[in-house]
Design a protein around this motif. Structure first.
Motif, short mmCIF file in Angstrom:
data_model
loop_
_atom_site.label_atom_id
_atom_site.label_comp_id
_atom_site.label_asym_id
_atom_site.label_seq_id
_atom_site.Cartn_x
_atom_site.Cartn_y
_atom_site.Cartn_z
N HIS A 117 105.24 102.15 115.98
CA HIS A 117 105.94 101.76 114.98
C HIS A 117 107.50 103.06 116.03
N SER A 207 106.18 103.43 104.90
CA SER A 207 106.84 103.42 105.47
C SER A 207 106.52 102.12 107.06
N ALA A 210 105.49 98.24 104.64
CA ALA A 210 106.97 98.41 103.14
C ALA A 210 107.89 97.61 104.49
N VAL A 211 108.38 98.60 104.80
CA VAL A 211 110.06 98.59 105.54
C VAL A 211 109.93 97.66 106.04
N SER A 212 109.32 96.69 106.85
CA SER A 212 109.52 95.33 108.03
C SER A 212 109.33 94.69 107.02
N ILE A 214 109.97 94.15 103.95
CA ILE A 214 111.21 93.99 103.31
C ILE A 214 112.12 93.29 104.16
N GLY A 215 112.09 93.98 105.26
CA GLY A 215 113.05 93.33 105.81
C GLY A 215 113.33 91.64 106.06
N GLY A 222 113.20 91.85 98.42
CA GLY A 222 112.84 93.14 99.22
C GLY A 222 113.34 94.88 98.30
N GLU A 226 109.94 97.07 96.79
CA GLU A 226 110.60 98.64 97.57
C GLU A 226 109.98 99.53 95.91
#
Ligand code: 1HE
Length: 252
Positions: A117, A207, A210-212, A214-215, A222, A226
């Motif tokens: 990361h 972090s 979820a973030v990747s 959601i990408g 997304g 979130e």
């Protein structure tokens, strides 16, 4: 636990995993991949953040070419999927992973690095995808992870020409997030890991998971995801405690 191809130590909730095949430039053979998988599987609650580095002059020379054997298409597919499985564990195992990069970060070594990361490179680092020159193709996730970082267009060019990006170029392109003086990458990675370890565990979890994810989603999915991640993180006692601590802090 003892491993043949990696060294592992845990201190102050930071697990330090060192690739330990320096004579072979930390080339990733089956044994090394097996050790990484077993190690990430066995990390317990005493390790909240991981630092990954390589012993010797290089982070990793990628796939161990001496293990090359002509495999059937299905065997190659399965071998590639094993790499994917291990690197998914690194990226989505729930613990932030900080890598300290130096020397060669090439082929499968770059695939390994980009599953972490936070990437800290020192000025000796260089980045390359020499698969085309070796007559093979990437199989450890580069098309997805490297392609996302530098873009499919630039990755195609990188593979076709076999170009070697130096540490400054790699930093500029996002292959590393930090660029430090030669020999300083591990210290900086440890400093960042200690800082990350002070975050609320649920915030770190959101972090990195979820973030990747959601990408890869549509905007509607997304945004919904979130909100779910926010609901989990924000409703914890830890969030309440930290926000109160901020509001009640004494100024001056
Ligand atoms: C290796 C490997 C390896 C070194 N597999 N044995 N990766 C590559 O194509 C990169 C190949 N390696 C290199 O370009 C260079 O070795 C380095 C630039 C990384 C380092 O150079 P240098 O001068 O420090 O070391 P060296 O003298 O080239 O290598 C030292 C030893 O490590 C030597 O073995 P020795 O028994 O003769 O001492 C090398 O054979 C050995 N070695 N790299 C096996 N990669 C999931 S798909 C991923 C696909 C890929 O990763 S393809 C890219 C493979």
């Amino acid at each position: 636990m003892k491993y043949e191809n990696i060294l592992v130590s845990i201190e102050n909730s930071i697990a330090h995993i060192r690739l330990n095949r320096p004579a072979k430039r930390n080339a990733v053979n089956n044994g090394l991949l097996q050790d990484l998988e077993a190690c990430f599987d066995s990390l317990g609650s005493d390790a909240t953040v991981v630092v990954l580095s390589g012993e010797g002059e290089h982070f990793s020379a990628g796939l161990d070419l001496s293990e090359h054997q002509v495999r059937s298409p299905f065997e190659v597919l399965q071998h590639s999927q094993w790499w994917h499985k291990v690197f998914q564990k690194i990226q989505f195992g729930g613990r932030p992973v900080v890598s300290a990069l130096h020397g060669a970060v090439v082929g499968g070594g770059l695939e390994l690095a980009t599953s972490t990361h936070v990437r800290v490179a020192d000025k000796s680092a260089f980045f390359q995808l020499p698969e085309g020159q070796r007559g093979i193709f990437v199989g450890g996730g580069a098309s997805v992870r490297v392609g996302k970082i530098i873009g499919p267009d630039r990755m195609t060019e990188m593979m076709l020409t076999g170009r070697r990006y130096n540490a400054e170029d790699g930093y500029r392109l996002g292959l590393s997030h930090y660029l430090v003086e030669q020999g300083q990458a591990l210290d900086e990675a440890m400093r960042l890991a200690a800082q990350i370890a002070t975050n609320a565990p649920l915030s770190n979890w959101a972090s990195i998971t979820a973030v990747s994810n959601i990408g890869d989603m549509s905007m509607a999915n997304g945004l919904y995801t979130e909100s779910l991640a926010a609901a989990i993180a924000q409703s914890s006692d830890e969030a309440n405690r930290r926000m109160q601590e901020f509001l009640n802090r004494k100024k001056g």
